[in-house]
Scaffold this motif. Structure first.
Motif, PDB file in Angstrom:
ATOM      1  N   THR A  51       0.808  -1.319   0.024  1.00  0.00           N
ATOM      2  CA  THR A  51      -0.089   0.018   0.069  1.00  0.00           C
ATOM      3  C   THR A  51       0.960   1.440   0.109  1.00  0.00           C
ATOM      4  OG1 THR A  51      -1.970  -1.073   1.061  1.00  0.00           O
ATOM      5  CG2 THR A  51      -1.794   1.285   1.408  1.00  0.00           C
ATOM      6  N   PHE A  52       1.759   1.289   0.731  1.00  0.00           N
ATOM      7  CA  PHE A  52       2.893   2.461   0.812  1.00  0.00           C
ATOM      8  C   PHE A  52       3.429   2.579  -0.623  1.00  0.00           C
ATOM      9  CE2 PHE A  52       7.470   3.055   0.814  1.00  0.00           C
ATOM     10  CZ  PHE A  52       7.571   4.661   1.169  1.00  0.00           C
ATOM     11  N   LEU A  53       4.105   1.463  -1.193  1.00  0.00           N
ATOM     12  CA  LEU A  53       4.719   1.628  -2.532  1.00  0.00           C
ATOM     13  C   LEU A  53       3.711   2.257  -3.540  1.00  0.00           C
ATOM     14  CD1 LEU A  53       6.870  -1.870  -2.475  1.00  0.00           C
ATOM     15  CD2 LEU A  53       7.692   0.968  -2.179  1.00  0.00           C
ATOM     16  N   CYS A  54       2.576   1.798  -3.519  1.00  0.00           N
ATOM     17  CA  CYS A  54       1.550   1.959  -4.777  1.00  0.00           C
ATOM     18  C   CYS A  54       1.063   3.560  -4.236  1.00  0.00           C
ATOM     19  CB  CYS A  54       0.521   1.077  -4.596  1.00  0.00           C
ATOM     20  SG  CYS A  54       0.977  -0.511  -5.407  1.00  0.00           S
ATOM     21  N   GLY A  55       0.922   3.737  -3.071  1.00  0.00           N
ATOM     22  CA  GLY A  55       0.309   5.212  -2.725  1.00  0.00           C
ATOM     23  C   GLY A  55       1.570   5.957  -3.124  1.00  0.00           C
ATOM     24  N   ARG A  56       2.660   5.950  -2.717  1.00  0.00           N
ATOM     25  CA  ARG A  56       3.781   6.539  -2.883  1.00  0.00           C
ATOM     26  C   ARG A  56       3.938   7.175  -4.543  1.00  0.00           C
ATOM     27  NH1 ARG A  56      10.083   4.573  -2.275  1.00  0.00           N
ATOM     28  NH2 ARG A  56       9.250   3.693  -4.285  1.00  0.00           N
ATOM     29  N   GLU A  57       3.838   6.104  -5.168  1.00  0.00           N
ATOM     30  CA  GLU A  57       4.049   6.390  -6.698  1.00  0.00           C
ATOM     31  C   GLU A  57       2.637   7.119  -7.276  1.00  0.00           C
ATOM     32  OE1 GLU A  57       6.890   5.602  -8.400  1.00  0.00           O
ATOM     33  OE2 GLU A  57       7.274   5.259  -6.188  1.00  0.00           O
ATOM     34  N   ALA A  58       1.477   6.748  -6.719  1.00  0.00           N
ATOM     35  CA  ALA A  58       0.360   7.474  -7.225  1.00  0.00           C
ATOM     36  C   ALA A  58       0.329   8.843  -6.760  1.00  0.00           C
ATOM     37  CB  ALA A  58      -0.891   6.754  -6.787  1.00  0.00           C
ATOM     38  N   ALA A  59       0.922   9.141  -5.523  1.00  0.00           N
ATOM     39  CA  ALA A  59       1.036  10.637  -4.952  1.00  0.00           C
ATOM     40  C   ALA A  59       1.857  11.390  -6.089  1.00  0.00           C
ATOM     41  CB  ALA A  59       1.294  10.245  -3.755  1.00  0.00           C
ATOM     42  N   ALA A  60       3.252  10.777  -6.514  1.00  0.00           N
ATOM     43  CA  ALA A  60       3.929  11.422  -7.122  1.00  0.00           C
ATOM     44  C   ALA A  60       3.573  11.915  -8.348  1.00  0.00           C
ATOM     45  CB  ALA A  60       5.341  10.652  -7.415  1.00  0.00           C
ATOM     46  N   ILE A  61       2.615  11.003  -9.058  1.00  0.00           N
ATOM     47  CA  ILE A  61       2.126  11.401 -10.324  1.00  0.00           C
ATOM     48  C   ILE A  61       1.090  12.357 -10.026  1.00  0.00           C
ATOM     49  CG2 ILE A  61       0.764  10.358 -12.134  1.00  0.00           C
ATOM     50  CD1 ILE A  61       2.149   7.785 -11.587  1.00  0.00           C
ATOM     51  N   MET A  62       0.107  12.378  -8.974  1.00  0.00           N
ATOM     52  CA  MET A  62      -0.912  12.847  -9.003  1.00  0.00           C
ATOM     53  C   MET A  62      -0.410  14.523  -8.519  1.00  0.00           C
ATOM     54  SD  MET A  62      -3.452  10.448  -6.945  1.00  0.00           S
ATOM     55  CE  MET A  62      -3.882   9.108  -7.878  1.00  0.00           C
ATOM     56  N   ALA A  63       0.373  14.549  -7.509  1.00  0.00           N
ATOM     57  CA  ALA A  63       0.898  15.788  -7.145  1.00  0.00           C
ATOM     58  C   ALA A  63       1.421  16.811  -8.474  1.00  0.00           C
ATOM     59  CB  ALA A  63       2.125  15.661  -6.109  1.00  0.00           C
ATOM     60  N   GLU A  64       2.023  16.369  -9.265  1.00  0.00           N
ATOM     61  CA  GLU A  64       2.422  16.916 -10.494  1.00  0.00           C
ATOM     62  C   GLU A  64       1.351  17.339 -11.346  1.00  0.00           C
ATOM     63  OE1 GLU A  64       5.793  14.634 -12.374  1.00  0.00           O
ATOM     64  OE2 GLU A  64       7.132  15.717 -10.890  1.00  0.00           O
ATOM     65  N   GLN A  65       0.674  16.473 -11.543  1.00  0.00           N
ATOM     66  CA  GLN A  65      -0.972  16.701 -12.154  1.00  0.00           C
ATOM     67  C   GLN A  65      -1.742  18.070 -11.444  1.00  0.00           C
ATOM     68  OE1 GLN A  65      -2.137  12.253 -13.886  1.00  0.00           O
ATOM     69  NE2 GLN A  65      -3.209  13.164 -12.400  1.00  0.00           N
ATOM     70  N   GLY A  66      -1.743  17.984 -10.154  1.00  0.00           N
ATOM     71  CA  GLY A  66      -2.389  18.915  -9.390  1.00  0.00           C
ATOM     72  C   GLY A  66      -3.871  18.428  -9.065  1.00  0.00           C
ATOM     73  N   SER A  67      -3.971  17.212  -9.084  1.00  0.00           N
ATOM     74  CA  SER A  67      -5.202  16.654  -8.733  1.00  0.00           C
ATOM     75  C   SER A  67      -5.232  15.070  -8.862  1.00  0.00           C
ATOM     76  CB  SER A  67      -6.349  16.956  -9.790  1.00  0.00           C
ATOM     77  OG  SER A  67      -5.984  16.364 -11.157  1.00  0.00           O
ATOM     78  N   GLY A  68      -5.962  14.444  -8.030  1.00  0.00           N
ATOM     79  CA  GLY A  68      -6.000  13.032  -7.801  1.00  0.00           C
ATOM     80  C   GLY A  68      -6.733  12.468  -6.364  1.00  0.00           C
ATOM     81  N   LEU A  69      -6.973  11.230  -6.382  1.00  0.00           N
ATOM     82  CA  LEU A  69      -7.594  10.697  -5.435  1.00  0.00           C
ATOM     83  C   LEU A  69      -6.847   9.255  -5.161  1.00  0.00           C
ATOM     84  CD1 LEU A  69      -9.688  10.196  -2.942  1.00  0.00           C
ATOM     85  CD2 LEU A  69     -10.989   9.180  -5.285  1.00  0.00           C
ATOM     86  N   ILE A  70      -6.551   8.957  -3.682  1.00  0.00           N
ATOM     87  CA  ILE A  70      -5.945   7.554  -3.343  1.00  0.00           C
ATOM     88  C   ILE A  70      -7.106   6.976  -2.109  1.00  0.00           C
ATOM     89  CG2 ILE A  70      -4.167   6.397  -2.289  1.00  0.00           C
ATOM     90  CD1 ILE A  70      -2.315   8.469  -3.057  1.00  0.00           C
ATOM     91  N   ILE A  71      -7.453   5.940  -2.521  1.00  0.00           N
ATOM     92  CA  ILE A  71      -8.292   5.250  -1.471  1.00  0.00           C
ATOM     93  C   ILE A  71      -7.833   3.845  -1.005  1.00  0.00           C
ATOM     94  CG2 ILE A  71     -10.670   4.205  -1.054  1.00  0.00           C
ATOM     95  CD1 ILE A  71     -11.792   5.631  -3.625  1.00  0.00           C
ATOM     96  N   ASN A  72      -7.494   3.787   0.164  1.00  0.00           N
ATOM     97  CA  ASN A  72      -6.880   2.766   0.896  1.00  0.00           C
ATOM     98  C   ASN A  72      -8.074   1.699   1.384  1.00  0.00           C
ATOM     99  OD1 ASN A  72      -4.409   3.698   0.290  1.00  0.00           O
ATOM    100  ND2 ASN A  72      -3.797   4.166   2.490  1.00  0.00           N
TER     101      ASN A  72
END
Length: 252
Positions: A126-147
């Motif tokens: 969960t950490f690894l996938c969340g980290r990679e998604a967060a990096a992409i979404m932060a650059e996009q300026g939008s996104g959602l992660i659901i654990n």
């Protein structure tokens, strides 16, 4: 966030709850990136989503391995152009008592391997996938992660490893929401109770009855009820930093 045309990645997307989420989101026009270790099940679920008119791709990966996760999320963006939602759903269970006694003597202990195997998938993955998604979404300026957490995050007999992993997954929701909100990224969680799956269908009748009695409603939850909760969180742009409990009022 509108589901239609949103790129949504789901770990554990080939089976069980992940499959139910994928099919529901496919019906609403999502573009799906399904991640799982079992390629046969991935292929089948992706085909089901495609039959519903969805743009669906699958990515075989062991989410407990950093290099595999990094490669997978690079491939998702390369293939699909962006990433709007990650559902951190993949998880395993290897239940057992911390120590097992018989006639006043120690019979068995939970092994470190049994503990670590669950932590590596449920928490590290969960950490690894969340980290990679967060990096992409932060650059996009939008996104959602659901654990996807569990009611067992509060502690449950015979689940030292699983409960610890789901408590950690829940803590990540709050931590990440506080860190990522400034970048336009929401983070939320869902804590299911006992849900009717292929695994529960194979349980002994007496064990199944006991699980049903834990819930005030006196039944197991349905997979589509968890999938619907994912839909709610995606569509509600003011929901972040919270865990949505979908457990029929479970009291263990």
């Amino acid at each position: 966030m509108q589901i239609k045309d949103a790129v949504i990645a789901i770990t554990g997307g080939g089976q069980g709850l992940g499959r139910a989420m994928a099919l529901l989101l496919a019906r609403h026009g999502a573009r799906l990136a399904l991640i799982d270790l079992n390629e046969e099940q991935l292929d089948k679920t992706a085909a089901e989503c495609q039959s519903l008119g969805a743009d669906a791709h699958y990515f075989q990966a062991d989410i407990s391995q950093e290099a595999a996760v990094e490669l997978t999320f690079t491939q998702i963006v390369s293939t699909m152009g962006r990433l709007d939602v990650l559902v951190n759903n993949a998880g395993i269970m290897r239940d057992g008592l911390l120590v097992k006694m018989k006639d006043g003597k120690l019979e068995k202990k939970m092994s470190l391997e049994q503990f670590n195997s669950v932590i590596q998938v449920n928490l590290t993955g969960t950490f690894l996938c969340g980290r990679e998604a967060a990096a992409i979404m932060a650059e996009q300026g939008s996104g959602l992660i659901i654990n996807i957490a569990s009611v067992s995050r509060a502690g449950n007999m015979g689940q030292t490893n699983y409960s610890a992993s789901k408590a950690g997954v829940s803590a990540m929701v709050v931590t990440w929401a506080k860190e990522l909100g400034r970048y336009g990224v929401r983070v939320a969680g869902i804590a299911p109770g006992a849900i009717a799956t292929d695994m529960t269908a194979q349980m002994k009748p007496e064990a199944l009855k006991r699980m049903e009695q834990w819930a005030i409603l006196g039944r197991l939850g349905e997979q589509d009820e968890i999938a619907h909760s994912v839909q709610y969180i995606i569509e509600n742009d003011f929901y972040t930093g919270r865990i949505l409990e979908i457990d029929g009022g479970t009291r263990v």
